[in-house]
Design an enzyme around this catalytic site. Structure first.
Site, short mmCIF file in Angstrom:
data_model
loop_
_atom_site.label_atom_id
_atom_site.label_comp_id
_atom_site.label_asym_id
_atom_site.label_seq_id
_atom_site.Cartn_x
_atom_site.Cartn_y
_atom_site.Cartn_z
N ASP A 198 0.84 -1.20 0.00
CA ASP A 198 0.00 0.00 0.00
C ASP A 198 0.87 1.25 0.00
O ASP A 198 1.94 1.26 -0.63
CB ASP A 198 -0.93 -0.03 1.22
CG ASP A 198 -2.28 0.60 0.93
OD1 ASP A 198 -2.32 1.84 0.79
OD2 ASP A 198 -3.27 -0.13 0.84
N HIS A 239 -4.10 5.13 4.07
CA HIS A 239 -4.77 3.91 3.62
C HIS A 239 -4.12 2.65 4.18
O HIS A 239 -4.79 1.77 4.76
CB HIS A 239 -4.76 3.89 2.09
CG HIS A 239 -5.71 2.94 1.47
ND1 HIS A 239 -5.30 1.76 0.88
CD2 HIS A 239 -7.05 2.97 1.32
CE1 HIS A 239 -6.35 1.13 0.39
NE2 HIS A 239 -7.42 1.84 0.64
N SER A 415 -11.58 -1.95 0.26
CA SER A 415 -10.29 -1.75 0.92
C SER A 415 -10.34 -2.25 2.34
O SER A 415 -9.37 -2.80 2.86
CB SER A 415 -9.92 -0.26 0.95
OG SER A 415 -9.28 0.13 -0.23
#
Length: 661
Positions: A198, A239, A415
């Site tokens: 990520d 994220h 996600s």
């Protein structure tokens, strides 16, 4: 001047990304300052010397190879539309260089990102005696009980409805991952490492630092061992940290919530935060330390715009195949993929990562059992977890860690779903360290539950395949059940060998117009009588070449000999491609799991009327059917404790009847 460079790079990357999103830059091929270089012979020292003499910077080997390497050239822009022919020629002129390829750049998007900051720890008064007392009052058992029999005292645990759904935020009680059943048996993910591929991990976070595997981490954006997120005002690079917390946030430390596998480790592989992705970077991330990393979790993919058809390039495919064949010392790495956030107007079978049989594609459900509005559907989805609840309720998102020692309750999208699955798989691997990548897929199919999952749009209903397994086009084989998975994993026995069989090819061209359906069939014995005979299916691939004057109006169904229909491509109204179509694209379905493949397979290709009611013309060119599975029954020797309500019990009876015939 030097101190300003990161700011300038950030600005340039943002401008390039904006142009790419608007289509005025990425319509042309984008070339980067990365090169793939293959030597005739040699190793690291020779590669360093070649790079130095050619004016390049040596980065490292590709997939631990002794002859393939990653170079960059600092004088070449990060992104340009013309090939740097001079630099490539200079490399090729060196006598040790066999091949030199400048890397093409492409876009990869995080899934489910929302521009919202988390809730600062100070705002929820984590250290207040009142809060600690309140949490203690809510425990189901006394303070002297074993840890795994208590509820966590983490401040946000009561908001983690996906771990324990009591009806909070409008959810349905009991609709969760059933992790407490696994925890109650002592499984918490110990000695299992999940890599978060990520934008980095805030490994200084109080809820993550003790569960951070620094040895297995790497920054492929900065080429160092410190994958800390790059700061932005919008917290865009939160994220990876949010995904990491879902898996391995520590327990009972009065910080944020608790991870699904709270004693497991997470590694950070920072690779998304750069102007353009390359095949080299993806491959090196997915092939990084495969014997030290058990699970790779990916909450990103090609653009979810309903018109993109894209997937892994050559080196990345090599990395994934190498991982499942050689990783974990031969047991195979587990690759978990978020299925996509393109909604009803997209199809995750057009995403070559999520639709790969080497990955486990995870979709999401809300806390009341519905599919989320952003969920894509496709026949390659294996199972589901949870993303967010009803938007009208506060804190209905996924509660997890956030940047700079903060927490959030607003993480969402597929996600959020993929890391939850990775956490459940970490629990299963602790229960049985000998599970292979295939074992994990079989356990997913057998232990996932329909529970209360349903399609609010009434398009996709639950149905049984020819082997008696219940599935849904949206949710795969159901929502993961951690308790059931660790139970079955603990007593799991090795599977029969897996084979693949090319069942046949249809290559007679055919045209079809709007409203017309063409049907073609392949009759197969599934390699009966030879070494690769298949009697029990796992994955089915249909390699198809077809195009239309409006690609998004093509819909395709694959019907098995046991009469199971898989929609391998749904209508994508935004896909206006009229030139490329699909060229031997590997559409995949899991819906035929454990079926006998012998007999007639039917492919139906239809041009559905579009939103403008235009007449479209399609042209079919080729279909090749490839079957993957086992010759011998995979479940007859598995122990099911005579639980006649379990999927395993039912399918064993089906296989016994088939063998008796």
């Amino acid at each position: 001047m030097t101190s300003q460079r990161p700011w300038i790079c950030t600005l340039v990357w943002g401008i390039l990304l904006l142009y790419c999103i608007n289509g005025s830059f990425c319509s042309k091929e984008v070339l980067t300052n990365h090169w793939f270089v293959e030597l005739h012979t040699g190793g690291k020292e020779q590669a360093i010397e070649v790079a130095k003499k050619s004016g390049f910077t040596y980065v490292g080997p590709v997939l631990e190879s002794n002859t393939e390497f990653h170079f960059i050239h600092n004088a070449v822009p990060h992104s340009r539309t013309k090939r740097s022919i001079t630099h490539t020629r200079k490399l090729k002129a060196h006598p040790l260089v066999k091949r030199a390829v400048q890397q093409t750049g492409f876009i990869r998007h995080k899934r489910g990102y929302k521009d919202q900051k988390g809730v600062p720890l100070s705002d929820i008064a984590l250290s207040s005696p009142e809060l600690i007392g309140l949490l203690q009052d809510e425990l189901n058992v006394g303070i002297d009980s074993p840890l795994h029999l208590k509820q966590p005292n983490d401040p946000l645990f009561s908001k983690e409805w996906y771990l324990k759904n009591t009806g909070q935020s409008g959810g349905i009680p009991g609709l969760d991952l059933n992790v407490e059943a696994a925890w109650g048996k002592g499984y918490t993910g110990k000695n299992v490492t999940t890599a978060i591929m990520d934008d980095g991990i805030d490994y200084l976070h109080g809820d993550l630092r003790n569960n951070y595997n620094a040895k297995a981490s790497y920054d492929f954006s900065s080429n160092d061992h410190f994958p800390y997120p790059r700061y932005t005002d919008t917290w865009f690079n939160s994220h990876g940290t949010r995904c990491a917390g879902e898996i391995a946030a520590a327990r009972d430390n009065n910080i944020c919530g608790v991870g699904v596998a709270y004693d497991s480790l997470v590694a950070g592989l920072r690779m998304l935060d750069q102007p353009f992705m390359t095949d080299l970077i993806e491959a090196n991330a997915m092939g990084h330390m495969p014997n030290n990393i058990d699970i790779y979790s990916a909450s990103w993919g090609p653009t979810d715009d309903g018109k993109t058809v894209d997937g892994p390039r050559n080196l990345t495919m090599r990395a994934i195949v190498r991982g499942v064949n050689e990783g974990r010392n031969g047991l195979g790495n587990i690759y978990v993929w978020a299925s996509g956030d393109g909604g009803q107007e997209d199809d995750c079978n057009c995403d070559g990562y999520a639709a790969s049989m080497w990955t486990i594609s995870i979709n999401s459900a809300t806390n009341d059992g519905q599919t989320a509005g952003y969920d894509e559907s496709c026949s390659s989805t294996l199972a589901s977890t949870f993303s967010n609840g009803k938007s009208t309720f506060r804190d209905a998102g996924v509660a997890t860690t956030d940047l700079y020692n903060n927490c959030t309750t607003t993480h969402s999208g597929t996600s959020a779903a993929a890391p939850e699955a990775a956490g459940v798989f970490a629990l299963a691997l602790e229960a049985n360290r000998n599970l292979t990548w295939r074992d994990v897929q079989h356990l997913t199919v057998l232990t996932s539950k329909r529970n209360r999952l349903f399609d609010p749009y009434l398009k996709h209903f639950w149905q049984y395949n020819g082997a008696g397994l219940e599935f849904n086009h949206l949710f795969g084989f159901g929502v993961l059940d951690a308790g059931a998975m660790v139970d079955q994993a603990n007593k799991w026995k090795p599977l029969p060998e897996r084979f693949h069989c090319t069942a046949g090819t249809v290559s007679t061209p055919a045209t079809f117009s709007t409203g017309e359906t063409i049907r073609m069939t392949i009759e197969t014995e599934a390699c009966k009588g030879i070494e690769t005979e298949i009697n029990y299916l796992e994955h089915v691939q249909a390699f198809i070449t077809v195009k239309s004057t409006y690609r998004g109006n093509i819909v395709m169904h694959l019907i098995s000999p046991m009469n199971t229909t898989s929609m391998i491509l749904s209508q994508r109204p935004n896909d206006d491609d009229h030139k490329n179509g699909f060229t031997r694209w590997p559409f995949m379905t899991t819906h035929n799991w454990s079926e006998n493949p012998r007999g007639t397979w039917t492919l139906e290709v239809t041009n559905i009327p579009g939103k403008n009611n235009d007449v479209d013309t399609g042209k079919f060119s080729e279909w090749t059917l490839v079957l993957h599975g086992t010759r011998d029954p995979p479940y007859l020797h598995q122990d099911d404790d005579d639980d006649n309500s379990s999927k395993l019990y039912k399918i064993k009876r089906v296989h016994e009847k088939a063998m008796a015939k």
